[in-house]
Design a protein around this motif. Structure first.
Motif, PDB file in Angstrom:
ATOM      1  N   PHE A  39       0.842  -1.192   0.000  1.00  0.00           N
ATOM      2  CA  PHE A  39       0.000   0.000   0.000  1.00  0.00           C
ATOM      3  C   PHE A  39       0.880   1.245   0.000  1.00  0.00           C
ATOM      4  CE2 PHE A  39      -3.360  -2.806   1.477  1.00  0.00           C
ATOM      5  CZ  PHE A  39      -4.497  -2.243   0.921  1.00  0.00           C
ATOM      6  N   THR A  40       0.426   2.288  -0.708  1.00  0.00           N
ATOM      7  CA  THR A  40       1.092   3.585  -0.650  1.00  0.00           C
ATOM      8  C   THR A  40       0.430   4.395   0.464  1.00  0.00           C
ATOM      9  OG1 THR A  40      -0.415   4.722  -2.162  1.00  0.00           O
ATOM     10  CG2 THR A  40       1.463   3.550  -3.157  1.00  0.00           C
ATOM     11  N   PRO A  41       1.095   5.445   0.933  1.00  0.00           N
ATOM     12  CA  PRO A  41       0.464   6.300   1.944  1.00  0.00           C
ATOM     13  C   PRO A  41      -0.878   6.885   1.490  1.00  0.00           C
ATOM     14  CG  PRO A  41       2.806   6.707   1.905  1.00  0.00           C
ATOM     15  CD  PRO A  41       2.508   5.807   0.728  1.00  0.00           C
ATOM     16  N   VAL A  42      -0.996   7.267   0.222  1.00  0.00           N
ATOM     17  CA  VAL A  42      -2.267   7.812  -0.268  1.00  0.00           C
ATOM     18  C   VAL A  42      -3.348   6.740  -0.230  1.00  0.00           C
ATOM     19  CG1 VAL A  42      -3.455   8.713  -2.317  1.00  0.00           C
ATOM     20  CG2 VAL A  42      -1.228   9.642  -1.657  1.00  0.00           C
ATOM     21  N   GLU A  43      -3.016   5.522  -0.632  1.00  0.00           N
ATOM     22  CA  GLU A  43      -3.987   4.434  -0.557  1.00  0.00           C
ATOM     23  C   GLU A  43      -4.421   4.192   0.886  1.00  0.00           C
ATOM     24  OE1 GLU A  43      -2.442   1.891  -4.439  1.00  0.00           O
ATOM     25  OE2 GLU A  43      -1.562   1.515  -2.458  1.00  0.00           O
ATOM     26  N   LEU A  44      -3.476   4.283   1.814  1.00  0.00           N
ATOM     27  CA  LEU A  44      -3.817   4.101   3.224  1.00  0.00           C
ATOM     28  C   LEU A  44      -4.731   5.212   3.733  1.00  0.00           C
ATOM     29  CD1 LEU A  44      -0.439   2.828   4.669  1.00  0.00           C
ATOM     30  CD2 LEU A  44      -2.538   1.514   4.281  1.00  0.00           C
ATOM     31  N   LEU A  45      -4.560   6.419   3.231  1.00  0.00           N
ATOM     32  CA  LEU A  45      -5.463   7.510   3.600  1.00  0.00           C
ATOM     33  C   LEU A  45      -6.877   7.205   3.115  1.00  0.00           C
ATOM     34  CD1 LEU A  45      -5.875  10.353   4.804  1.00  0.00           C
ATOM     35  CD2 LEU A  45      -5.318  11.255   2.544  1.00  0.00           C
ATOM     36  N   LEU A  46      -6.989   6.707   1.890  1.00  0.00           N
ATOM     37  CA  LEU A  46      -8.302   6.335   1.360  1.00  0.00           C
ATOM     38  C   LEU A  46      -8.896   5.169   2.146  1.00  0.00           C
ATOM     39  CD1 LEU A  46      -7.621   6.677  -2.473  1.00  0.00           C
ATOM     40  CD2 LEU A  46      -8.765   8.315  -0.955  1.00  0.00           C
ATOM     41  N   VAL A  47      -8.062   4.202   2.520  1.00  0.00           N
ATOM     42  CA  VAL A  47      -8.520   3.093   3.363  1.00  0.00           C
ATOM     43  C   VAL A  47      -9.006   3.617   4.701  1.00  0.00           C
ATOM     44  CG1 VAL A  47      -7.734   1.082   4.698  1.00  0.00           C
ATOM     45  CG2 VAL A  47      -7.096   1.297   2.293  1.00  0.00           C
ATOM     46  N   ALA A  48      -8.254   4.539   5.291  1.00  0.00           N
ATOM     47  CA  ALA A  48      -8.636   5.085   6.588  1.00  0.00           C
ATOM     48  C   ALA A  48      -9.980   5.807   6.507  1.00  0.00           C
ATOM     49  CB  ALA A  48      -7.555   6.034   7.109  1.00  0.00           C
ATOM     50  N   LEU A  49     -10.176   6.567   5.460  1.00  0.00           N
ATOM     51  CA  LEU A  49     -11.437   7.289   5.292  1.00  0.00           C
ATOM     52  C   LEU A  49     -12.596   6.316   5.113  1.00  0.00           C
ATOM     53  CD1 LEU A  49     -12.975   9.936   4.930  1.00  0.00           C
ATOM     54  CD2 LEU A  49     -12.347   9.865   2.510  1.00  0.00           C
ATOM     55  N   ALA A  50     -12.452   5.369   4.207  1.00  0.00           N
ATOM     56  CA  ALA A  50     -13.516   4.390   3.967  1.00  0.00           C
ATOM     57  C   ALA A  50     -13.734   3.513   5.193  1.00  0.00           C
ATOM     58  CB  ALA A  50     -13.172   3.525   2.755  1.00  0.00           C
ATOM     59  N   GLY A  51     -12.653   3.072   5.802  1.00  0.00           N
ATOM     60  CA  GLY A  51     -12.755   2.191   6.958  1.00  0.00           C
ATOM     61  C   GLY A  51     -13.414   2.864   8.144  1.00  0.00           C
ATOM     62  N   CYS A  52     -13.013   4.083   8.428  1.00  0.00           N
ATOM     63  CA  CYS A  52     -13.598   4.809   9.553  1.00  0.00           C
ATOM     64  C   CYS A  52     -15.084   5.035   9.329  1.00  0.00           C
ATOM     65  CB  CYS A  52     -12.877   6.134   9.755  1.00  0.00           C
ATOM     66  SG  CYS A  52     -13.413   7.038  11.218  1.00  0.00           S
ATOM     67  N   THR A  53     -15.453   5.426   8.129  1.00  0.00           N
ATOM     68  CA  THR A  53     -16.857   5.667   7.834  1.00  0.00           C
ATOM     69  C   THR A  53     -17.654   4.364   7.932  1.00  0.00           C
ATOM     70  OG1 THR A  53     -16.214   7.493   6.379  1.00  0.00           O
ATOM     71  CG2 THR A  53     -18.468   6.675   6.172  1.00  0.00           C
ATOM     72  N   ALA A  54     -17.135   3.293   7.354  1.00  0.00           N
ATOM     73  CA  ALA A  54     -17.833   2.003   7.390  1.00  0.00           C
ATOM     74  C   ALA A  54     -17.978   1.487   8.819  1.00  0.00           C
ATOM     75  CB  ALA A  54     -17.087   0.978   6.529  1.00  0.00           C
ATOM     76  N   ILE A  55     -16.900   1.573   9.597  1.00  0.00           N
ATOM     77  CA  ILE A  55     -16.931   1.092  10.979  1.00  0.00           C
ATOM     78  C   ILE A  55     -17.891   1.915  11.830  1.00  0.00           C
ATOM     79  CG2 ILE A  55     -15.515   0.998  13.081  1.00  0.00           C
ATOM     80  CD1 ILE A  55     -13.220  -0.007  11.253  1.00  0.00           C
ATOM     81  N   THR A  56     -18.081   3.168  11.464  1.00  0.00           N
ATOM     82  CA  THR A  56     -19.016   4.035  12.179  1.00  0.00           C
ATOM     83  C   THR A  56     -20.458   3.752  11.759  1.00  0.00           C
ATOM     84  OG1 THR A  56     -17.316   5.756  12.319  1.00  0.00           O
ATOM     85  CG2 THR A  56     -19.598   6.449  12.674  1.00  0.00           C
ATOM     86  N   VAL A  57     -20.681   3.566  10.463  1.00  0.00           N
ATOM     87  CA  VAL A  57     -22.028   3.396   9.917  1.00  0.00           C
ATOM     88  C   VAL A  57     -22.575   1.991  10.183  1.00  0.00           C
ATOM     89  CG1 VAL A  57     -23.297   3.214   7.720  1.00  0.00           C
ATOM     90  CG2 VAL A  57     -21.785   5.163   8.147  1.00  0.00           C
ATOM     91  N   ASP A  58     -21.761   0.974  10.045  1.00  0.00           N
ATOM     92  CA  ASP A  58     -22.220  -0.414  10.116  1.00  0.00           C
ATOM     93  C   ASP A  58     -23.006  -0.731  11.382  1.00  0.00           C
ATOM     94  OD1 ASP A  58     -22.590  -3.063   9.342  1.00  0.00           O
ATOM     95  OD2 ASP A  58     -20.592  -3.685   9.973  1.00  0.00           O
ATOM     96  N   PRO A  59     -22.505  -0.404  12.577  1.00  0.00           N
ATOM     97  CA  PRO A  59     -23.286  -0.736  13.778  1.00  0.00           C
ATOM     98  C   PRO A  59     -24.625   0.006  13.852  1.00  0.00           C
ATOM     99  CG  PRO A  59     -21.046  -0.102  14.368  1.00  0.00           C
ATOM    100  CD  PRO A  59     -21.215   0.170  12.914  1.00  0.00           C
ATOM    101  N   LEU A  60     -24.673   1.202  13.290  1.00  0.00           N
ATOM    102  CA  LEU A  60     -25.921   1.975  13.328  1.00  0.00           C
ATOM    103  C   LEU A  60     -27.011   1.305  12.506  1.00  0.00           C
ATOM    104  CD1 LEU A  60     -24.442   5.582  12.918  1.00  0.00           C
ATOM    105  CD2 LEU A  60     -25.165   4.459  15.039  1.00  0.00           C
ATOM    106  N   VAL A  61     -26.660   0.853  11.303  1.00  0.00           N
ATOM    107  CA  VAL A  61     -27.676   0.249  10.440  1.00  0.00           C
ATOM    108  C   VAL A  61     -27.899  -1.221  10.755  1.00  0.00           C
ATOM    109  CG1 VAL A  61     -27.377   1.920   8.582  1.00  0.00           C
ATOM    110  CG2 VAL A  61     -26.037  -0.183   8.558  1.00  0.00           C
ATOM    111  N   SER A  62     -26.881  -1.919  11.236  1.00  0.00           N
ATOM    112  CA  SER A  62     -27.039  -3.352  11.487  1.00  0.00           C
ATOM    113  C   SER A  62     -27.919  -3.633  12.704  1.00  0.00           C
ATOM    114  CB  SER A  62     -25.682  -4.043  11.624  1.00  0.00           C
ATOM    115  OG  SER A  62     -25.001  -3.601  12.775  1.00  0.00           O
ATOM    116  N   ARG A  63     -28.247  -2.621  13.483  1.00  0.00           N
ATOM    117  CA  ARG A  63     -29.226  -2.802  14.563  1.00  0.00           C
ATOM    118  C   ARG A  63     -30.604  -3.104  13.979  1.00  0.00           C
ATOM    119  NH1 ARG A  63     -27.446   2.586  17.491  1.00  0.00           N
ATOM    120  NH2 ARG A  63     -25.472   1.867  18.335  1.00  0.00           N
TER     121      ARG A  63
END
Length: 142
Positions: A39-63
Motif C-alpha cells: 500500500f502507498t500512503p495515499v492508498e492508506l489515507l483512502l482506506v482510513a477514510l472508507a474504513g472509519c466511515t464504514a466502521i461508524t455506519v455499520d453498527p448503526l444500520v445493522s441494529r
C-alpha cells in the motif's frame, strides 16, 4: 493528552522507499512508494477514510438488519498545483444491500443519515480531514 485518547503507530524503514508500520497491538503493514504491491500512503489515507466511515455506519444500520453486502469504494485524484501535492475529488461509493422485510427497509432508510452523521460528526478520519488538522514534526538525532 492522556493514554486513553492517544493513538499511535511506529514506522521503520525496511528498504529503499519501503517501510513497516506497527500498531500498539503488534499488527504490521508494509508501505511503499507504489513500485511494489505494498500500500502507498495515499492508498492508506483512502482506506482510513472508507474504513472509519464504514466502521461508524455499520453498527448503526445493522441494529435494524445485517447487511448482505457492505462495500465501500473510495477514489481520489492526486494533483500537484500551487498548493503542492494533494488529493481532490475524493469520493466514497457505498454498495450496500439489506434483506427484504421490515428490518431491511429500516436499515436501508437509515443508511443515508448514518453516512451523513459519520462524515459530519462521528468518523474521526473524515472530521480530521474536514477540519484541516496540522501535524507537528520533531527530529531526534539518534
Amino acid at each position: 493528552m492522556s493514554d486513553d485518547t492517544e493513538r499511535s503507530v511506529e514506522l521503520a524503514r525496511t528498504g529503499p522507499s519501503r517501510y513497516r508500520a506497527t500498531n500498539v497491538r503488534g499488527t504490521t503493514l508494509e508501505i511503499g512508494d507504489g513500485s511494489t504491491a505494498d500500500f502507498t500512503p495515499v492508498e492508506l489515507l483512502l482506506v482510513a477514510l472508507a474504513g472509519c466511515t464504514a466502521i461508524t455506519v455499520d453498527p448503526l444500520v445493522s441494529r435494524r438488519a445485517e447487511a448482505t453486502t457492505f462495500e465501500v469504494h473510495t477514489r481520489a485524484d492526486k494533483v500537484r498545483d500551487e498548493q503542492g501535492s494533494h488529493l481532490v475529488d475524493i469520493r466514497m461509493t457505498f454498495d450496500v444491500a439489506f434483506p427484504e422485510g421490515e428490518g431491511g427497509e429500516a436499515a436501508r432508510a437509515l443508511l443515508p443519515d448514518a453516512i451523513r452523521k459519520a462524515e459530519e460528526r462521528l468518523c474521526t478520519v473524515s472530521r480530521t480531514l474536514a477540519l484541516g488538522a496540522t501535524a507537528e514534526t520533531q527530529i531526534n538525532d539518534v
